[in-house]
Write a protein that holds these residues in place. Structure first.
Motif, PDB file in Angstrom:
ATOM      1  N   LEU A  53       4.002  20.922  51.001  1.00  0.00           N
ATOM      2  CA  LEU A  53       4.317  21.389  49.651  1.00  0.00           C
ATOM      3  C   LEU A  53       4.568  22.894  49.651  1.00  0.00           C
ATOM      4  CD1 LEU A  53       4.648  20.951  46.641  1.00  0.00           C
ATOM      5  CD2 LEU A  53       2.159  21.131  46.375  1.00  0.00           C
ATOM      6  N   TYR A  54       3.807  23.629  50.441  1.00  0.00           N
ATOM      7  CA  TYR A  54       4.009  25.081  50.507  1.00  0.00           C
ATOM      8  C   TYR A  54       5.391  25.407  51.065  1.00  0.00           C
ATOM      9  CZ  TYR A  54       3.389  29.951  51.880  1.00  0.00           C
ATOM     10  OH  TYR A  54       3.559  31.303  52.042  1.00  0.00           O
ATOM     11  N   GLY A 128      -4.976  28.223  42.502  1.00  0.00           N
ATOM     12  CA  GLY A 128      -5.103  26.883  41.928  1.00  0.00           C
ATOM     13  C   GLY A 128      -6.549  26.496  41.678  1.00  0.00           C
ATOM     14  N   ALA A 154      -4.203  17.493  37.227  1.00  0.00           N
ATOM     15  CA  ALA A 154      -2.909  17.887  37.780  1.00  0.00           C
ATOM     16  C   ALA A 154      -3.033  19.156  38.616  1.00  0.00           C
ATOM     17  CB  ALA A 154      -1.898  18.091  36.654  1.00  0.00           C
ATOM     18  N   VAL A 155      -3.789  20.134  38.121  1.00  0.00           N
ATOM     19  CA  VAL A 155      -3.946  21.389  38.862  1.00  0.00           C
ATOM     20  C   VAL A 155      -4.719  21.168  40.156  1.00  0.00           C
ATOM     21  CG1 VAL A 155      -4.990  23.692  38.799  1.00  0.00           C
ATOM     22  CG2 VAL A 155      -3.708  22.847  36.832  1.00  0.00           C
ATOM     23  N   VAL A 158      -2.349  19.399  42.694  1.00  0.00           N
ATOM     24  CA  VAL A 158      -1.360  20.299  43.288  1.00  0.00           C
ATOM     25  C   VAL A 158      -2.036  21.254  44.273  1.00  0.00           C
ATOM     26  CG1 VAL A 158       0.251  22.193  42.810  1.00  0.00           C
ATOM     27  CG2 VAL A 158       0.251  20.149  41.362  1.00  0.00           C
ATOM     28  N   THR A 159      -3.214  21.743  43.904  1.00  0.00           N
ATOM     29  CA  THR A 159      -3.948  22.657  44.788  1.00  0.00           C
ATOM     30  C   THR A 159      -4.309  21.964  46.093  1.00  0.00           C
ATOM     31  OG1 THR A 159      -4.865  23.790  42.859  1.00  0.00           O
ATOM     32  CG2 THR A 159      -5.966  24.153  44.958  1.00  0.00           C
ATOM     33  N   LEU A 161      -2.782  19.401  47.401  1.00  0.00           N
ATOM     34  CA  LEU A 161      -1.558  19.134  48.158  1.00  0.00           C
ATOM     35  C   LEU A 161      -1.066  20.386  48.879  1.00  0.00           C
ATOM     36  CD1 LEU A 161       0.369  16.845  45.654  1.00  0.00           C
ATOM     37  CD2 LEU A 161      -0.654  16.159  47.826  1.00  0.00           C
ATOM     38  N   LEU A 162      -1.389  21.566  48.347  1.00  0.00           N
ATOM     39  CA  LEU A 162      -1.061  22.800  49.050  1.00  0.00           C
ATOM     40  C   LEU A 162      -1.898  22.944  50.313  1.00  0.00           C
ATOM     41  CD1 LEU A 162      -0.657  25.355  46.133  1.00  0.00           C
ATOM     42  CD2 LEU A 162       1.085  24.783  47.844  1.00  0.00           C
TER      43      LEU A 162
END
Length: 481
Positions: A53-54, A128, A154-155, A158-159, A161-162
């Motif tokens: 993702l990054y 995040g 959601a946050v 995403v965090t 997944l980073l």
């Protein structure tokens, strides 16, 4: 109040941002993020899925401007946002000056500056995590709408997944809610949000486990690693560590009154302690403990230190004087640790200097010369600084990194390499670019493909005529006897 820590962090992040060289991990970001989207997807199927993702986020950034400053700017912005969020959390859970002190202390920590100036995902993960913690505080209020919990989930997703180890944030937040004795309905809503995060993260976990070989070099942590993490979070200067720890102890022994359903200690202590403890324990079986994986936990330390300072100074009637005293103390901590900040901004601050190695090649090699990399991963120098290798023939490259879906490309076997070298003209010059931290080590000797390259050079009648050493690397000229 939040704007001041964010501004300080932004200034520190921009100070010396262009060090004149990338180190190997940044070089990976630089060359992968500039590939096409299908090529990035091809790579992630075999390696580095944890950073996928990054890389996708950095793709449009480096499409606009592909240089070291652009590579690091997202991390600078993320660190500034984290400092602001730490200040907001402290202000909400205590009072504005506690938030101001905590945000400033976060900003002046050298460990934070290190990753605020690095083209990797860790500063974004920290941002995040801070945002997710802020959303948790808001969502835990009485009868919060489900929309807040959805935003929280959601946050966190995403965090994670980073960088998937950010999922440990869920454990810290679980301890926060339990310690705060929130109603069961709040725990239930958090549990639904956490379950949703785990469902989203599950495919990445499955893929990254198949790619575990890329972290096989990490060793089982012991006391030294735990102590180093403490100094990274609370220092690293001896005096600053001592004062920070003492202030945190004061905050824990004499907690500030609650202003929200979640108390400051209940938020900050699990954030600072739970993820490191869990990763340390898990790493006794499968070593994965690195301080950069835990940057997102650091925000708990300045919050505790600021709360301790409030307990010591809060009884004084002169509010502005007390606020200024705390800010002055943070400034003293920064000045005390200024040598650490200056060291972070030196070209050698990350361990290896790809630009210096590439500059040697650009200075001594001529168009039409050949180049050979020892070991394979030293091709990262040419991928990060291709201009210095323009016009040179890569003797071992069989398939490019982008086409092969790898970081450094696929190389030909020993027989093909020997045939290529036999076809070289009599006066052909071959430059060997070597990673001196690995060549000659037991690991290097155990790599059959690398040993074969050395054997081809020796058996083909090539001899080393000159060598230039730079930090972490060497550039040698080989000619035929």
């Amino acid at each position: 109040m939040a704007a001041v820590p964010a501004g300080v962090m932004l200034l520190l992040g921009l100070w010396g941002l262009d060090r004149g060289t990338m180190w190997r991990d940044e070089g990976a970001t630089f060359q992968v993020a500039r590939r096409s989207l299908p090529e990035i997807g091809h790579l992630l199927g075999s390696i580095d899925a944890v950073h996928g993702l990054y890389y996708l986020l950095m793709h449009p950034v480096l499409a606009l401007r592909a240089d070291e400053t652009a590579l690091r700017l997202p991390s600078v912005a993320a660190a500034a946002a984290t400092a602001a969020l730490v200040a907001v959390i402290g202000s909400r859970l205590a009072r504005p000056r506690v938030g101001l002190w905590a945000g400033l202390l976060y900003a002046v920590t050298p460990f934070v500056s290190h990753y605020a100036q690095e083209g990797r995902s860790y500063a974004l993960v920290a941002a995040g995590a801070a945002l997710a913690t802020w959303l948790l505080i808001r969502a835990a209020e009485n009868d919060s709408p489900y929309g807040r919990w959805a935003a929280y989930a959601a946050v966190v997703a995403v965090t994670a997944l980073l960088h998937e180890f950010a999922v440990l944030l869920l454990a810290a937040h679980a301890v926060t809610l339990l310690a705060s004795r929130v109603p069961w309905r709040v725990l239930g809503r958090w549990g639904c949000a956490a379950a949703g995060v785990c469902v989203v993260l599950a495919p990445l976990v499955v893929v990254s486990r198949r790619q575990g070989e890329q972290v096989s070099w990490i060793r089982t942590p012991g006391y030294e690693q735990a102590e180093a993490l403490l100094y990274a979070f609370a220092g690293p200067g001896e005096a600053v560590v001592t004062v920070t720890v003492l202030l945190a102890v004061v905050a824990l022994l004499v907690p500030l009154p609650r202003t929200e359903r979640l108390g400051l200690n209940a938020v900050a202590l699990p954030l600072a302690v739970v993820p490191p403890v869990l990763l340390y324990a898990a790493s006794q079986r499968q070593p994965l403990f690195l301080d950069r994986y835990l940057l997102f936990s650091l925000a708990g330390v300045p919050l505790l230190a600021a709360a301790g300072a409030e307990r010591l100074l809060g009884f004084l009637p002169w509010r502005r004087v007390v606020t200024a005293a705390g800010v002055t103390a943070v400034a003293v901590a920064f000045v005390t640790q200024l040598p650490f900040h200056e060291r972070e901004r030196l070209p050698a601050g990350r361990g290896d200097e790809l630009a210096r190695v590439a500059a040697v090649v650009g200075r001594v090699a001529q168009h039409g010369d050949a180049v050979l990399f020892l070991p394979l991963h030293e091709r990262r120098t040419a991928l990060a600084y291709p201009r210095d290798f323009s016009g040179l023939r890569d003797l071992t490259l069989g398939q490019s990194p982008a086409a092969s879906g790898t970081l450094f490309g696929e190389e030909v076997g020993a027989e093909e390499l020997a045939a290529r070298m036999r076809r070289l003209p009599a006066r052909q010059r071959v430059w060997v670019v070597a990673d001196t931290t690995t060549v000659g080590t037991p690991w290097f000797r155990a790599q059959r493909a690398e040993a074969a390259k050395v054997r081809v050079l020796r058996d083909g009648g090539w001899r080393e005529e000159s060598v230039v050493f730079v930090r972490g690397g060497a550039v040698s000229l080989y000619v035929r006897r």
